[in-house]
Enzyme design. Structure first.
Site, short mmCIF file in Angstrom:
data_model
loop_
_atom_site.label_atom_id
_atom_site.label_comp_id
_atom_site.label_asym_id
_atom_site.label_seq_id
_atom_site.Cartn_x
_atom_site.Cartn_y
_atom_site.Cartn_z
N GLU A 227 -1.95 -2.13 1.89
CA GLU A 227 -1.38 -1.03 2.66
C GLU A 227 -1.69 -1.32 4.13
O GLU A 227 -2.84 -1.56 4.49
CB GLU A 227 -2.02 0.29 2.23
CG GLU A 227 -1.41 1.49 2.87
CD GLU A 227 -1.88 2.79 2.24
OE1 GLU A 227 -1.52 3.83 2.77
OE2 GLU A 227 -2.59 2.76 1.21
N HIS B 264 -5.85 1.67 -1.23
CA HIS B 264 -5.34 2.72 -0.34
C HIS B 264 -6.20 2.73 0.92
O HIS B 264 -7.41 2.68 0.87
CB HIS B 264 -5.44 4.08 -1.02
CG HIS B 264 -5.16 5.22 -0.09
ND1 HIS B 264 -3.92 5.41 0.45
CD2 HIS B 264 -5.96 6.17 0.41
CE1 HIS B 264 -3.97 6.47 1.26
NE2 HIS B 264 -5.20 6.95 1.24
#
Length: 117
Positions: free
Chosen positions: A68, A48
């Site tokens: 991401e 993340h």
């Protein structure tokens, strides 16, 4: 969350994809420990947060699922903070730079306006 929190999630089978963020969990070493725990349990890692922090880390683990990626439309500082900026390719991939470490050199000229003297 640190490795102990991820350990608990793994043990209780509460998670199938782990999303550690090296910037908020104790750095690269802690990230790699979580990735190893995930691999030992057959789980994937999808970090993340900031792509420039996680690009090299994701490329270094066998159970990395995807990166991401925040495009310039999301991050107005994209392409300005560092001299090297990974770009999203037309096929949805990102090329891992061959520079050492995290592959980031601060763009001193662009950051000068934010300095406090």
């Amino acid at each position: 969350m640190h490795k102990h929190g991820f350990r608990d999630l793994i043990q209780t089978k509460a998670i199938s994809i782990l999303q550690p963020d090296a910037r908020h969990m104790g750095g690269i070493t802690e990230f790699m420990k979580v990735a190893a725990m995930a691999q030992a349990h057959g789980l994937d890692v999808c970090p993340h947060g900031d792509q420039q922090t996680h690009l090299h880390l994701l490329a270094a683990i066998p159970n990395g699922l995807m990166l991401e990626f925040y495009p310039q439309e999301f991050d107005p500082m994209h392409g300005r903070v560092y001299l090297e900026t990974p770009e999203l390719q037309s096929d949805g991939t990102v090329i891992v730079p061959d520079s050492p470490g995290l592959g980031r050199t601060p763009n001193e000229a662009a950051l000068a306006e934010f300095r406090v003297s």
